[in-house]
Every structure is written in structure tokens, then in C-alpha cells.
Design a protein around this motif. Structure first.
Motif, PDB file in Angstrom:
ATOM      1  N   LEU A   4       0.822  -1.208   0.000  1.00 50.46           N
ATOM      2  CA  LEU A   4       0.000   0.000   0.000  1.00 50.46           C
ATOM      3  C   LEU A   4       0.864   1.268   0.000  1.00 50.46           C
ATOM      4  N   LEU A   5       2.059   1.123   0.615  1.00 52.55           N
ATOM      5  CA  LEU A   5       2.968   2.271   0.652  1.00 52.55           C
ATOM      6  C   LEU A   5       3.334   2.779  -0.745  1.00 52.55           C
ATOM      7  N   ALA A   6       3.210   1.935  -1.733  1.00 48.66           N
ATOM      8  CA  ALA A   6       3.527   2.331  -3.106  1.00 48.66           C
ATOM      9  C   ALA A   6       2.526   3.379  -3.613  1.00 48.66           C
ATOM     10  N   PHE A   7       1.276   3.311  -3.064  1.00 51.92           N
ATOM     11  CA  PHE A   7       0.222   4.183  -3.591  1.00 51.92           C
ATOM     12  C   PHE A   7       0.038   5.451  -2.767  1.00 51.92           C
ATOM     13  N   VAL A   8       0.392   5.311  -1.451  1.00 48.51           N
ATOM     14  CA  VAL A   8       0.120   6.441  -0.552  1.00 48.51           C
ATOM     15  C   VAL A   8       0.788   7.755  -1.004  1.00 48.51           C
ATOM     16  N   PRO A   9       2.125   7.719  -1.355  1.00 47.85           N
ATOM     17  CA  PRO A   9       2.735   8.994  -1.745  1.00 47.85           C
ATOM     18  C   PRO A   9       1.984   9.672  -2.891  1.00 47.85           C
ATOM     19  N   TYR A  10       1.612   8.870  -3.865  1.00 47.10           N
ATOM     20  CA  TYR A  10       0.918   9.460  -5.012  1.00 47.10           C
ATOM     21  C   TYR A  10      -0.411  10.076  -4.573  1.00 47.10           C
ATOM     22  N   ALA A  11      -1.145   9.292  -3.724  1.00 45.94           N
ATOM     23  CA  ALA A  11      -2.447   9.758  -3.241  1.00 45.94           C
ATOM     24  C   ALA A  11      -2.272  11.118  -2.539  1.00 45.94           C
ATOM     25  N   VAL A  12      -1.251  11.177  -1.656  1.00 41.73           N
ATOM     26  CA  VAL A  12      -1.043  12.411  -0.877  1.00 41.73           C
ATOM     27  C   VAL A  12      -0.649  13.583  -1.803  1.00 41.73           C
ATOM     28  N   VAL A  13       0.361  13.271  -2.626  1.00 41.38           N
ATOM     29  CA  VAL A  13       0.858  14.345  -3.505  1.00 41.38           C
ATOM     30  C   VAL A  13      -0.260  14.869  -4.414  1.00 41.38           C
ATOM     31  N   SER A  14      -1.017  13.934  -5.032  1.00 42.16           N
ATOM     32  CA  SER A  14      -2.044  14.391  -5.985  1.00 42.16           C
ATOM     33  C   SER A  14      -3.171  15.094  -5.247  1.00 42.16           C
ATOM     34  N   PHE A  15      -3.455  14.644  -3.957  1.00 46.56           N
ATOM     35  CA  PHE A  15      -4.479  15.328  -3.187  1.00 46.56           C
ATOM     36  C   PHE A  15      -4.049  16.785  -2.918  1.00 46.56           C
ATOM     37  N   VAL A  16      -2.801  16.927  -2.397  1.00 47.20           N
ATOM     38  CA  VAL A  16      -2.304  18.271  -2.081  1.00 47.20           C
ATOM     39  C   VAL A  16      -2.284  19.156  -3.350  1.00 47.20           C
ATOM     40  N   SER A  17      -1.830  18.536  -4.437  1.00 45.96           N
ATOM     41  CA  SER A  17      -1.701  19.292  -5.692  1.00 45.96           C
ATOM     42  C   SER A  17      -3.073  19.737  -6.200  1.00 45.96           C
ATOM     43  N   THR A  18      -4.044  18.794  -6.215  1.00 49.19           N
ATOM     44  CA  THR A  18      -5.381  19.097  -6.707  1.00 49.19           C
ATOM     45  C   THR A  18      -6.046  20.145  -5.823  1.00 49.19           C
ATOM     46  N   PHE A  19      -5.862  19.915  -4.469  1.00 52.66           N
ATOM     47  CA  PHE A  19      -6.427  20.832  -3.486  1.00 52.66           C
ATOM     48  C   PHE A  19      -5.925  22.275  -3.731  1.00 52.66           C
ATOM     49  N   SER A  20      -4.576  22.397  -3.899  1.00 51.81           N
ATOM     50  CA  SER A  20      -3.988  23.736  -4.074  1.00 51.81           C
ATOM     51  C   SER A  20      -4.439  24.353  -5.401  1.00 51.81           C
ATOM     52  N   GLU A  21      -4.477  23.492  -6.431  1.00 48.65           N
ATOM     53  CA  GLU A  21      -4.810  24.004  -7.770  1.00 48.65           C
ATOM     54  C   GLU A  21      -6.221  24.587  -7.793  1.00 48.65           C
ATOM     55  N   GLY A  22      -7.143  23.855  -7.110  1.00 48.60           N
ATOM     56  CA  GLY A  22      -8.544  24.263  -7.099  1.00 48.60           C
ATOM     57  C   GLY A  22      -8.797  25.452  -6.175  1.00 48.60           C
ATOM     58  N   LEU A  23      -8.211  25.407  -4.914  1.00 50.63           N
ATOM     59  CA  LEU A  23      -8.575  26.388  -3.899  1.00 50.63           C
ATOM     60  C   LEU A  23      -7.542  27.498  -3.724  1.00 50.63           C
ATOM     61  N   LEU A  24      -6.259  27.202  -3.958  1.00 54.08           N
ATOM     62  CA  LEU A  24      -5.239  28.261  -3.795  1.00 54.08           C
ATOM     63  C   LEU A  24      -4.457  28.358  -5.097  1.00 54.08           C
ATOM     64  N   PRO A  25      -5.054  28.840  -6.183  1.00 53.86           N
ATOM     65  CA  PRO A  25      -4.410  28.854  -7.495  1.00 53.86           C
ATOM     66  C   PRO A  25      -3.102  29.658  -7.483  1.00 53.86           C
ATOM     67  N   ASP A  26      -3.012  30.778  -6.683  1.00 54.85           N
ATOM     68  CA  ASP A  26      -1.786  31.581  -6.640  1.00 54.85           C
ATOM     69  C   ASP A  26      -0.629  30.766  -6.110  1.00 54.85           C
ATOM     70  N   PHE A  27      -0.938  30.193  -4.976  1.00 51.93           N
ATOM     71  CA  PHE A  27       0.072  29.327  -4.335  1.00 51.93           C
ATOM     72  C   PHE A  27       0.503  28.207  -5.294  1.00 51.93           C
ATOM     73  N   TYR A  28      -0.507  27.609  -5.945  1.00 53.92           N
ATOM     74  CA  TYR A  28      -0.230  26.501  -6.868  1.00 53.92           C
ATOM     75  C   TYR A  28       0.641  26.970  -8.019  1.00 53.92           C
ATOM     76  N   ASN A  29       0.289  28.117  -8.618  1.00 49.61           N
ATOM     77  CA  ASN A  29       1.055  28.604  -9.756  1.00 49.61           C
ATOM     78  C   ASN A  29       2.494  28.931  -9.356  1.00 49.61           C
ATOM     79  N   ALA A  30       2.643  29.515  -8.131  1.00 41.40           N
ATOM     80  CA  ALA A  30       3.982  29.883  -7.674  1.00 41.40           C
ATOM     81  C   ALA A  30       4.862  28.641  -7.520  1.00 41.40           C
ATOM     82  N   TYR A  31       4.245  27.562  -7.038  1.00 39.31           N
ATOM     83  CA  TYR A  31       5.062  26.343  -6.784  1.00 39.31           C
ATOM     84  C   TYR A  31       4.730  25.198  -7.732  1.00 39.31           C
ATOM     85  N   GLU A  32       4.174  25.509  -8.914  1.00 44.40           N
ATOM     86  CA  GLU A  32       3.708  24.465  -9.825  1.00 44.40           C
ATOM     87  C   GLU A  32       4.797  23.422 -10.139  1.00 44.40           C
TER      88      GLU A  32
END
Lengths: 126, 455
Positions: free
Chosen positions: B85-113
Motif C-alpha cells: 500500500l505504501l507504493a500508492f500512498v505517496p501518489y495519493a497524498v501528492v495528488s491530493f495536495v496538488s489538486t487541493f492547491s490548484e482548485g482552492l489556492l491557485p496563486d500558491f499553486y502557480n507559484a510552486y507548480e
């Protein structure tokens, strides 16, 4: 007086002879000498006191048997030949034959009949 | 585009793995569940492609991946697969954080894209690497499983073979038991035969001596008769002497009579003891030890042996003598057994000297000697002869049963073996032989002394 050598491995034979021939001994008609083996008899004969004219010998004795003794006597003392009578508990043909072949004068069986022996000895004295 | 391919592949591989695991762990409902999720992934991919970048799909992918991960934890069996399961968790976390930032904090996301993108790439690389390593582990596990299966098969085959073997063992055991019973029967037959042989050996040795025994009884009886006869004559003579008043003569005759009566008594007892000894010898021994006059025993059997052989073979003759130690007195032994030993040694000794005499003639004087000697806590009885001695090559066999040097029919070969048994086992002693070829043999009986308890 007749000197008689009695050869027998049984010691008690001595008192038997001495008692049976009490009178004869006392009268000086007979003198008995005893040997308790064939070897002892030969020693006595060899000692030179050989005055025995009659030898009465048992056949069955340990060591030198009566027959061997007879053989030795006949071989060594041809003249004058003593009278030798053999006595045995086994009155069988073999012993009788062997005794006669070796030159025994008589062959007596045990138990000794002292009555007839006395007659035979008296006949020799006369 | 790349975004939707990655979650598709990841959810697909996750479903696929979990399905396979369910199958191998025999969990049919989970297998079915993950087969369905496979189609869900496929459906989501198609939707993603059709709908095109609307901002909701990444969320759905993440939720779906989270859902799969959470579901995987529902089955206890899968909890051991943490590594997987550890193989999937990093991706799940990273994509969650990335999607979350992209949708709700676009400035932050663009700065650290670029960071988000590389984080996502690293998570994918991590997943691929984990997938490879898991595949390898799977292969190893599969090998293990096959190996275990084979072992199981082997174990099953062994179990079957074991049952077969147990059957065989039972069969063999039954056969062996039967054979054992047969052997026991044979053994008891043999023991019977042995005791019969011992008895007949005893009787035979007695039979050989019958003539000698008769002679030994006849001899004292002759003396009894002769002495009683002569005593009668002496009484007649005594009467005569008394009439003549020869007191000395009468005294002499009385002395003779006394000694004659003693002799009659002595010879009577001698005959008596011979008859008793004969009975003792022929009896199937009680085996009881009793205080026994060893010297008298030796002397008596010496006479019996000598006269026995003498009576059997008229030409036989041998000197014999005894050297008896008067210090011995009475010793606790089984008299008939010890008597047999002495008798046996003596008849052997007389046999060898007579054979030598037949061969060598006048130059040879046979002699057999019986000697007794008291040592500190033991007693020695030796029987020696000056015969031919025993050849060294047969020396170690002479005490074996059925070994004999006598011609067929002349000896059973049991004599010395019985002697050995009587001395060693019956009396705790030793039976030894010293021999010199051409010079003779000495048999020694060594007995520990058990002094009679009776005063």
C-alpha cells in the motif's frame, strides 16, 4: 621254614594272613613278608634277602601290576624259580590267560578261601 | 491528459493486485469487488477523456484512490500488505495536495507548480519502482508457494508410504512374533534335550564305572567276610588257649579280635559310602551345597575312576597317588556335582595316559596325581597326568560343548564343558588347564571357600 611274600595294595591283607596263619607262624613253619606294591616287592627281591620261595601277588595294583611283577620275576630269577600264585578280584579269562602265559603256578580269586590256600601251602611245605 | 493516465494506471494496478490477492487468499467476495473496481477505473478514464479538464475529475480520481486504499484496510487479511500500500500512498497524498492547491489556492499553486509537478513525478517513479520490487517479491513468494505445494505433495506421499510401511511393519512383526514363539519352543525343547543329555552323560559316566564300583564294593565286602571268618577261627583258638591257661595268648587274641571288629566296621562303612556316593552321583542333583569332605571325595572318585577303567580294559594300568592337604576339612559344595567334575578330569587323565602307554610301551610309566591344597580363602584341587598334553591349537576349544578328541562314539564332548559350568557357575570358581605337549596336563579347580555355617 617257608618264606612267603604277599603283595597287595590293601594294607589290611597283612593282619588277615597273620591271623589265619597264626599257628603256622608261631610254630615257625611259615614266615610272611608283605609288600604293598609291585615296586616294593621288586625292591625286596632285589635287596638280596630273597629267601621267599612263594610269592602271592594281587594282580590289580596301581603302578606295577601283578602281571608285570610276575613277568619281571620270571625274567630275572630263573633259578631257583619261586612259586608264584596270582590273586585277583577279576577272575576273568584274560587275567587267567595272561597269568598262565607269564608263568604263574596258580591262579586264585578273591575273596580268598583261606582254607584251600592253607591246604595248598601245606602241600608245598611237605 | 498525463494526469488522468497516471491515476487510471495506479487505481487499475491497485484493483488488479487486490483482486489477485483476494483470489490467492480465497476471498471470493473481495475478488468480485475488485473486478468491479477495475471497470470503475476504466469507466472513470473514459469519462475523464470525454469530459475533458473540468476540475472535478482530479477530485474524483483522488476520492476513488482514497476509497480503494481505505477499503483495502477493511479486510484483515490485507493488513499485512502495508508495504504494497505504501507504493500508492505517496501518489495519493501528492495528488491530493496538488489538486487541493490548484482548485482552492491557485496563486500558491502557480507559484510552486514546478514543485507540485516534480513531486507528482517522484510519486509516480516511486510507485513504478515499488511495483517492480513488489513484482520481484511476488515472484519469490510464488516460488515459495510452489515449493510449499511440492513439499505438501511430498508430505502427502510420505504419509501414504508411511501407512503402507506401517502395514508392512505390522505384518513383519506378526511374522517375527511367530518366529520368536517357534524359537522359544525350540529352545525349551533344546533345554529338555540338554538336561536329558546331562542325565544320560551322568548315567554313562556311571555306567562306564559300574565294574569299578562293583570292585570297590566287593573289596571291602571281602574284608568284612574275611575278618569275620578269621575272628570265628580266633574264637575257637582262644577257647583252646583258655583251656590251656595261656593268658598271654588269650590277651593277644582279644587284641586281634578288637582290631578285627574295627576293621569290619571300617570296611562296612567304606562299602556304605561307595553305594551312597553312587546314588548321589546318579541322582538328578538337588543342587544343594552341603559341607563335604573334599579329600574323601577326591580319594573315592580316584579309586572309582581307576578301578572303573581297569575293569573295562584289562590291559590298562597306571600309577596313581594323592597328595591331600588335611587342612581342608569340610567345605560347602554340591558333592555330586563336584564329584562329577573330579571323576571326569580323572577319567580323562587315565584315558590319555593309557593311550600313551599303548603307544610307547615299557619305557613309559603312566601316573595320575590328585592333589588338594588349602589357600587363604580358596581351595585347589588339581588333577595331573603325564600323558601327551593338549596341542595348543585345540586348547581353547576343550571346554566347548561337543568338542572331543576321542574317536566317534567314545565321547560325547560334554564332559569338560559340564565341568566348566559346574565349577564356574555352580560354585563361583575357576577351572584352568596348564599343559605341555608331550609332558602332560594339569587341570586345576579353584574354589572359593565357604566354610560350613554349621558348627
Amino acid at each position: 621254614m617257608m618264606k612267603i611274600l604277599v603283595v597287595d595294595d590293601e594294607q589290611d591283607i597283612r593282619s588277615l594272613f597273620e591271623q589265619h596263619f597264626r599257628k603256622e607262624i608261631r610254630k615257625g613253619e611259615m614266615d610272611f613278608v608283605f609288600a604293598f606294591s609291585g615296586e616294593e616287592a621288586m625292591d625286596y627281591i632285589n635287596s638280596g634277602e630273597n629267601e621267599a620261595v612263594l610269592i602271592l601277588s594281587d594282580i590289580n595294583m596301581p603302578g606295577m601290576s601283578g602281571l608285570e611283577l610276575l613277568h619281571n620275576i620270571r625274567e630275572k630269577y630263573a633259578t631257583p624259580p619261586p612259586v608264584v600264585m596270582m590273586i585277583t578280584a577279576y577272575g576273568d579269562a584274560y587275567n587267567y590267560h595272561m597269568a598262565m602265559e607269564n608263568g604263574a603256578n596258580d591262579f586264585l580269586t578273591k575273596p580268598l578261601d583261606f582254607g584251600s590256600l592253607k591246604l595248598k601251602l601245606n602241600a608245598l611245605i611237605l | 491528459m498525463s494526469l488522468s493516465i497516471a491515476p487510471f494506471l495506479i487505481t487499475l494496478s491497485l484493483s488488479d493486485r487486490l483482486r489477485k490477492q483476494s483470489k490467492s487468499r480465497k476471498l471470493p467476495h473481495w475478488e468480485k469487488f475488485y473486478r468491479n473496481t477495475f471497470f470503475v477505473s476504466l469507466f472513470l478514464l473514459v469519462t475523464d477523456i470525454v469530459v475533458k479538464d473540468n476540475g472535478i475529475m482530479p477530485w474524483i480520481w483522488i476520492l476513488y484512490l482514497g476509497f480503494l486504499l481505505v477499503m483495502s484496510q477493511q479486510e484483515k487479511e490485507f493488513r499485512t500488505m502495508r508495504m504494497f500500500l505504501l507504493a500508492f500512498v505517496p501518489y495519493a497524498v501528492v495528488s491530493f495536495v496538488s489538486t487541493f492547491s490548484e482548485g482552492l489556492l491557485p496563486d500558491f499553486y502557480n507559484a510552486y507548480e514546478s514543485y507540485f509537478k516534480s513531486g507528482e513525478s517522484i510519486a509516480i517513479i516511486w510507485w513504478v519502482a515499488m511495483l517492480f520490487s513488489m513484482n520481484r517479491q511476488d515472484k519469490i513468494a510464488e516460488k515459495e508457494r510452489i515449493k510449499r505445494l511440492r513439499e505438501d505433495e511430498i508430505n502427502r506421499a510420505i504419509a501414504i508410504r508411511k501407512v503402507e510401511l506401517e502395514g508392512l511393519v505390522a505384518e513383519r512383526t506378526a511374522e517375527l512374533t511367530r518366529q520368536k514363539e517357534e524359537l522359544e519352543e525350540t529352545l525349551s525343547e533344546l533345554k529338555n534335550t540338554q538336561s536329558q543329555l546331562i542325565q544320560s552323560e551322568k548315567m554313562a559316566s556311571l555306567g562306564e564305572l559300574t565294574a569299578g564300583i562293583a570292585h570297590e564294593i566287593q573289596n571291602p565286602l571281602n574284608f568284612v567276610n574275611n575278618f569275620s571268618e578269621v575272628s570265628n577261627e580266633l574264637l575257637v583258638e582262644m577257647e583252646e588257649e583258655m583251656e590251656q591257661g595261656n593268658v598271654e595268648e588269650v590277651r593277644g587274641i582279644i587284641t586281634d579280635l578288637k582290631s578285627n571288629l574295627e576293621k569290619i566296621n571300617h570296611h562296612g562303612k567304606r562299602a556304605d559310602s561307595i553305594v551312597k556316593g553312587m546314588l548321589l552321583h546318579s541322582r538328578a542333583g538337588s543342587g544343594q551345597k552341603e559341607p563335604t569332605d573334599i579329600n574323601a571325595l577326591a580319594d573315592e572318585y580316584l579309586r572309582l575312576a581307576y578301578h572303573g577303567l581297569r575293569a573295562k580294559d584289562k590291559s590298562f594300568n597306571s600309577a596313581y597317588r594323592t597328595e591331600l592337604d588335611p587342612a581342608i576339612g569340610k567345605v560347602n559344595v554340591v558333592p555330586q556335582d563336584l564329584g562329577r567334575v573330579i571323576l571326569n578330569l580323572l577319567t580323562n587323565a587315565f584315558y590319555v595316559v593309557s593311550e600313551k602307554k599303548k603307544r610307547e610301551g615299557a619305557g613309559y610309566e603312566p601316573e595320575v596325581v590328585v592333589k588338594t591344597e588349602k589357600r587363604e580363602a580358596s581351595l585347589l584341587i588339581t588333577v595331573s597326568d603325564n600323558g601327551d598334553g593338549i596341542p595348543s591349537k585345540i586348547l581353547d576349544k576343550i571346554f566347548q560343548p561337543f568338542f572331543t578328541t576321542k574317536p566317534a562314539g567314545k565321547g560325547t564332548g560334554l564332559g569338560l564343558s559340564m565341568c566348566y559350568e559346574i565349577v564356574t557357575q555352580g560354585h563361583g570358581g575357576e577351572l584352568k588347564v596348564e599343559t605341555e605337549e608331550g609332558r602332560g596336563s594339569v587341570f586345576t579347580i579353584l574354589l572359593p571357600i565357604e566354610t560350613p555355617t554349621k558348627a
